[in-house]
Design a protein around this motif. Sequence first.
Motif, PDB file in Angstrom:
ATOM      1  N   ASP A  66      53.065  45.564  48.957  1.00 50.09           N
ATOM      2  CA  ASP A  66      52.721  44.480  49.957  1.00 50.09           C
ATOM      3  C   ASP A  66      51.630  44.100  50.393  1.00 50.09           C
ATOM      4  O   ASP A  66      50.833  43.165  50.564  1.00 50.09           O
ATOM      5  N   GLU A  67      50.522  45.164  50.449  1.00 48.63           N
ATOM      6  CA  GLU A  67      49.089  45.013  51.014  1.00 48.63           C
ATOM      7  C   GLU A  67      48.441  44.421  49.922  1.00 48.63           C
ATOM      8  O   GLU A  67      47.321  43.778  50.177  1.00 48.63           O
ATOM      9  N   LEU A  68      48.858  44.376  48.716  1.00 49.82           N
ATOM     10  CA  LEU A  68      48.103  43.727  47.418  1.00 49.82           C
ATOM     11  C   LEU A  68      48.600  42.182  47.561  1.00 49.82           C
ATOM     12  O   LEU A  68      47.790  41.674  47.128  1.00 49.82           O
ATOM     13  N   LYS A  69      49.866  41.938  48.041  1.00 47.74           N
ATOM     14  CA  LYS A  69      50.066  40.537  47.955  1.00 47.74           C
ATOM     15  C   LYS A  69      49.464  39.557  48.512  1.00 47.74           C
ATOM     16  O   LYS A  69      48.856  39.744  49.806  1.00 47.74           O
ATOM     17  N   LEU A  70      49.426  38.181  48.062  1.00 50.12           N
ATOM     18  CA  LEU A  70      48.912  37.164  48.741  1.00 50.12           C
ATOM     19  C   LEU A  70      49.717  37.019  50.106  1.00 50.12           C
ATOM     20  O   LEU A  70      49.038  36.659  51.190  1.00 50.12           O
ATOM     21  N   LEU A  74      56.380  35.403  48.861  1.00 50.57           N
ATOM     22  CA  LEU A  74      56.308  34.414  47.883  1.00 50.57           C
ATOM     23  C   LEU A  74      56.595  35.466  46.705  1.00 50.57           C
ATOM     24  O   LEU A  74      56.304  36.680  46.807  1.00 50.57           O
ATOM     25  N   PRO A  75      57.034  35.019  45.459  1.00 52.79           N
ATOM     26  CA  PRO A  75      57.181  35.817  44.158  1.00 52.79           C
ATOM     27  C   PRO A  75      55.586  36.226  43.718  1.00 52.79           C
ATOM     28  O   PRO A  75      55.118  35.312  43.504  1.00 52.79           O
ATOM     29  N   HIS A  76      55.650  37.411  43.463  1.00 53.43           N
ATOM     30  CA  HIS A  76      54.426  38.177  42.568  1.00 53.43           C
ATOM     31  C   HIS A  76      54.861  38.810  41.407  1.00 53.43           C
ATOM     32  O   HIS A  76      56.121  39.243  41.233  1.00 53.43           O
ATOM     33  N   PHE A  77      54.091  38.757  40.349  1.00 47.06           N
ATOM     34  CA  PHE A  77      54.506  39.363  38.926  1.00 47.06           C
ATOM     35  C   PHE A  77      53.417  40.191  38.426  1.00 47.06           C
ATOM     36  O   PHE A  77      52.242  39.483  38.507  1.00 47.06           O
ATOM     37  N   GLY A  78      53.332  41.200  38.070  1.00 47.35           N
ATOM     38  CA  GLY A  78      52.247  42.244  37.646  1.00 47.35           C
ATOM     39  C   GLY A  78      52.200  42.590  36.315  1.00 47.35           C
ATOM     40  O   GLY A  78      53.257  42.891  35.823  1.00 47.35           O
ATOM     41  N   MET A  79      51.282  42.554  35.645  1.00 46.81           N
ATOM     42  CA  MET A  79      51.151  43.152  34.129  1.00 46.81           C
ATOM     43  C   MET A  79      50.041  44.041  34.057  1.00 46.81           C
ATOM     44  O   MET A  79      48.851  43.627  34.598  1.00 46.81           O
ATOM     45  N   LYS A  80      50.039  45.124  33.227  1.00 50.45           N
ATOM     46  CA  LYS A  80      49.044  46.054  33.216  1.00 50.45           C
ATOM     47  C   LYS A  80      48.655  45.992  31.827  1.00 50.45           C
ATOM     48  O   LYS A  80      49.289  46.043  30.924  1.00 50.45           O
ATOM     49  N   PHE A  81      47.334  45.884  31.540  1.00 51.24           N
ATOM     50  CA  PHE A  81      46.802  45.867  30.138  1.00 51.24           C
ATOM     51  C   PHE A  81      45.638  47.104  30.074  1.00 51.24           C
ATOM     52  O   PHE A  81      45.054  47.237  31.037  1.00 51.24           O
ATOM     53  N   TYR A  82      45.468  47.367  28.905  1.00 54.75           N
ATOM     54  CA  TYR A  82      44.472  48.589  28.484  1.00 54.75           C
ATOM     55  C   TYR A  82      43.329  47.966  27.477  1.00 54.75           C
ATOM     56  O   TYR A  82      43.591  47.543  26.667  1.00 54.75           O
ATOM     57  N   VAL A  83      42.166  47.878  28.107  1.00 54.03           N
ATOM     58  CA  VAL A  83      41.017  47.318  27.302  1.00 54.03           C
ATOM     59  C   VAL A  83      39.985  48.163  26.912  1.00 54.03           C
ATOM     60  O   VAL A  83      39.247  48.827  27.907  1.00 54.03           O
ATOM     61  N   PRO A  84      39.928  48.498  25.697  1.00 51.38           N
ATOM     62  CA  PRO A  84      38.871  49.435  25.298  1.00 51.38           C
ATOM     63  C   PRO A  84      37.503  49.143  25.704  1.00 51.38           C
ATOM     64  O   PRO A  84      37.007  48.242  25.719  1.00 51.38           O
ATOM     65  N   GLY A  85      36.893  50.326  26.431  1.00 47.56           N
ATOM     66  CA  GLY A  85      35.701  50.112  26.834  1.00 47.56           C
ATOM     67  C   GLY A  85      35.815  49.570  28.283  1.00 47.56           C
ATOM     68  O   GLY A  85      34.861  49.675  29.257  1.00 47.56           O
ATOM     69  N   SER A  86      36.793  48.967  28.846  1.00 54.60           N
ATOM     70  CA  SER A  86      37.146  48.630  30.396  1.00 54.60           C
ATOM     71  C   SER A  86      38.045  49.125  31.053  1.00 54.60           C
ATOM     72  O   SER A  86      38.044  48.938  32.321  1.00 54.60           O
ATOM     73  N   GLY A  87      38.760  50.102  30.360  1.00 47.98           N
ATOM     74  CA  GLY A  87      39.858  50.709  31.283  1.00 47.98           C
ATOM     75  C   GLY A  87      41.095  49.992  31.485  1.00 47.98           C
ATOM     76  O   GLY A  87      41.262  49.040  30.636  1.00 47.98           O
ATOM     77  N   GLU A  88      41.993  50.125  32.273  1.00 46.72           N
ATOM     78  CA  GLU A  88      43.108  49.453  32.759  1.00 46.72           C
ATOM     79  C   GLU A  88      42.628  48.398  33.525  1.00 46.72           C
ATOM     80  O   GLU A  88      41.922  48.394  34.368  1.00 46.72           O
ATOM     81  N   LYS A  89      43.480  47.223  33.418  1.00 42.79           N
ATOM     82  CA  LYS A  89      43.281  46.039  34.014  1.00 42.79           C
ATOM     83  C   LYS A  89      44.709  45.645  34.584  1.00 42.79           C
ATOM     84  O   LYS A  89      45.777  45.614  33.771  1.00 42.79           O
TER      85      LYS A  89
END
Length: 341
Positions: A66-70, A74-89
Amino acid sequence: MAIAQARVKATIQSTWKGSTSIKWRDAMAYLENDRITLKYLRMGQVVGEDVFPFSSLIDIGIKIPDELKLDPQLPHFGMKFYVPGSGEKTLVLTIGSNLLIYDEKAFKTFIHRVFEVLINGVKVKLLLARMRGGALNMDAKWEDGTLRIVTVRSVRKNRRERNIIVLTSEGKPIPLFSDMEDLDIEEIEMGNKKVEAWKIKHFYENESVVSYLFVEDKKVRLYILRYLLTYRKDYVELLIKASEEFPTIKAEFQEELERELKELGGLDEMEQQVLMALYSGMDPLTLHEMFGISEKELEEIYDRLIDKGLLKLVMIRKVVDLTREGRKLVNKLMKYSMGAM
């Protein structure tokens, strides 16, 4: 050409930057078969762009604190990506409160289409109705199939719902995840090898059967679980065993259980043991002998559990039975291997 688009608010959390600051930006989100593209807007003009390829996707539908939500409303949706050289986003999407700009229905449709892109058409192996009526069905054979998200009719709920089906090579839709009764992982033979497949007990052709689904790609198994957790919350307790290979989901289950226990005022070890014993069918009048406590101490425990809504009084002499909430909680305790007797 984009499959779907939606006006969103977006923020990106990066482990590489090591920053905990939250910056929300207006954007148009565009969904394609292999990516999500964000075009950032300022005064109606595009001022930047980010591309998130699905080849880098490592999790979807993640829990957003909740502390990260705007706006938690309201509905929120999160996705996690791994970018070589940049770590997790971690990409978090939501909408603003201005209904002249943001469309909640379009946002939810966009998110559902993301799942469709990731799941639809994936090839799987199906062993349909391997067990019928508790007996082995020797006519059952492994067959090829593909996953599809469609609207199906739940026989037991007598309503239509969106869910994942397996479309066989003959074009027959098999609603494995509709009217599901249990989901486990089991090693089973497939041809001349053994594989770990999902063992699914479900209602099919007017009876309970056990089928096996083999999904080779671990990422796809994750997408299926995330879809069910997002859209079929009535199956949450059935997904625990299949989630063992995904520590993040298991941690979310654990967090949810702890939250429920906290809301109930907490259960001490003896209270857990009493609930487990009653759940197993033991006589509530003789439990004090099993636990080596006095009848008065046992009745005090019953009183506390009645106050918490987990037991109901059946007879004056503290003959008790679990409530629906009590059974639900014990089921979770058993699946988490907590409160073992």
